[in-house]
Design a protein around this motif. Structure first.
Motif, PDB file in Angstrom:
ATOM      1  N   GLU A  73       0.836  -1.213   0.000  1.00 35.38           N
ATOM      2  CA  GLU A  73       0.000   0.000   0.000  1.00 35.38           C
ATOM      3  C   GLU A  73       0.862   1.250   0.000  1.00 35.38           C
ATOM      4  N   CYS A  74       1.929   1.234   0.755  1.00 35.80           N
ATOM      5  CA  CYS A  74       2.848   2.375   0.785  1.00 35.80           C
ATOM      6  C   CYS A  74       3.460   2.588  -0.591  1.00 35.80           C
ATOM      7  N   LEU A  75       3.903   1.511  -1.221  1.00 33.25           N
ATOM      8  CA  LEU A  75       4.496   1.616  -2.549  1.00 33.25           C
ATOM      9  C   LEU A  75       3.481   2.133  -3.562  1.00 33.25           C
ATOM     10  N   ARG A  76       2.274   1.615  -3.512  1.00 34.73           N
ATOM     11  CA  ARG A  76       1.235   2.096  -4.438  1.00 34.73           C
ATOM     12  C   ARG A  76       0.954   3.576  -4.234  1.00 34.73           C
ATOM     13  N   ARG A  78       1.498   6.575  -7.004  1.00 32.52           N
ATOM     14  CA  ARG A  78       0.413   7.497  -7.387  1.00 32.52           C
ATOM     15  C   ARG A  78       0.862   8.959  -7.336  1.00 32.52           C
ATOM     16  N   LYS A  79       1.802   9.266  -6.485  1.00 37.66           N
ATOM     17  CA  LYS A  79       2.328  10.629  -6.361  1.00 37.66           C
ATOM     18  C   LYS A  79       3.469  10.779  -7.373  1.00 37.66           C
ATOM     19  N   LYS A  80       3.108  10.802  -8.629  1.00 41.01           N
ATOM     20  CA  LYS A  80       4.068  10.711  -9.736  1.00 41.01           C
ATOM     21  C   LYS A  80       5.215  11.712  -9.655  1.00 41.01           C
ATOM     22  N   SER A  88       2.644  -8.100  -6.017  1.00 38.58           N
ATOM     23  CA  SER A  88       1.856  -7.312  -6.965  1.00 38.58           C
ATOM     24  C   SER A  88       2.232  -5.845  -6.969  1.00 38.58           C
ATOM     25  N   ALA A  89       2.577  -5.258  -5.819  1.00 36.16           N
ATOM     26  CA  ALA A  89       2.971  -3.842  -5.799  1.00 36.16           C
ATOM     27  C   ALA A  89       4.301  -3.670  -6.503  1.00 36.16           C
ATOM     28  N   ALA A  90       5.201  -4.605  -6.297  1.00 35.55           N
ATOM     29  CA  ALA A  90       6.490  -4.548  -6.996  1.00 35.55           C
ATOM     30  C   ALA A  90       6.255  -4.684  -8.494  1.00 35.55           C
ATOM     31  N   ARG A  91       5.346  -5.562  -8.874  1.00 36.55           N
ATOM     32  CA  ARG A  91       5.018  -5.742 -10.281  1.00 36.55           C
ATOM     33  C   ARG A  91       4.412  -4.463 -10.854  1.00 36.55           C
ATOM     34  N   ASP A  92       3.584  -3.763 -10.069  1.00 35.64           N
ATOM     35  CA  ASP A  92       3.001  -2.490 -10.513  1.00 35.64           C
ATOM     36  C   ASP A  92       4.086  -1.458 -10.796  1.00 35.64           C
ATOM     37  N   MET A  93       5.140  -1.479 -10.007  1.00 38.37           N
ATOM     38  CA  MET A  93       6.235  -0.538 -10.201  1.00 38.37           C
ATOM     39  C   MET A  93       6.981  -0.847 -11.488  1.00 38.37           C
ATOM     40  N   VAL A  94       7.089  -2.104 -11.811  1.00 36.25           N
ATOM     41  CA  VAL A  94       7.835  -2.543 -12.984  1.00 36.25           C
ATOM     42  C   VAL A  94       7.082  -2.248 -14.264  1.00 36.25           C
ATOM     43  N   THR A  95       5.758  -2.366 -14.221  1.00 41.87           N
ATOM     44  CA  THR A  95       4.977  -2.186 -15.451  1.00 41.87           C
ATOM     45  C   THR A  95       4.478  -0.784 -15.617  1.00 41.87           C
TER      46      THR A  95
END
Length: 76
Positions: free
Chosen positions: A29-32, A36-38, A69-76
């Protein structure tokens, strides 16, 4: 962090930022929230730690190894 005025630019003695730790500790959640704060995320995205690794390096490793999944979100 932001609510308390903390800067995400600060590095620890190992050169790691809050994004490094969000990935390494699996704080999804922290990573997401950081992603989001681009504007802020872009400032620290390419910061390297003492091992010359960015948070993205660790995210790729974690996404591949743990399926995080959060790590994957960062990668994609």
């Amino acid at each position: 962090l932001n609510a308390n005025g903390a800067s995400i630019m600060i590095k620890d003695v190992h050169g790691r930022t809050v994004i490094h730790y969000a990935v390494l500790l699996g704080l999804s959640e922290c990573l997401r929230d950081l992603i989001r704060k681009k504007a802020q995320f872009a400032q620290v995205r390419d910061e390297r730690d003492e091992n010359e690794c960015t948070a993205l390096h660790y995210a790729v490793e974690k996404a591949c190894k743990d399926g995080d999944s959060a790590a994957r979100d960062m990668v994609t």
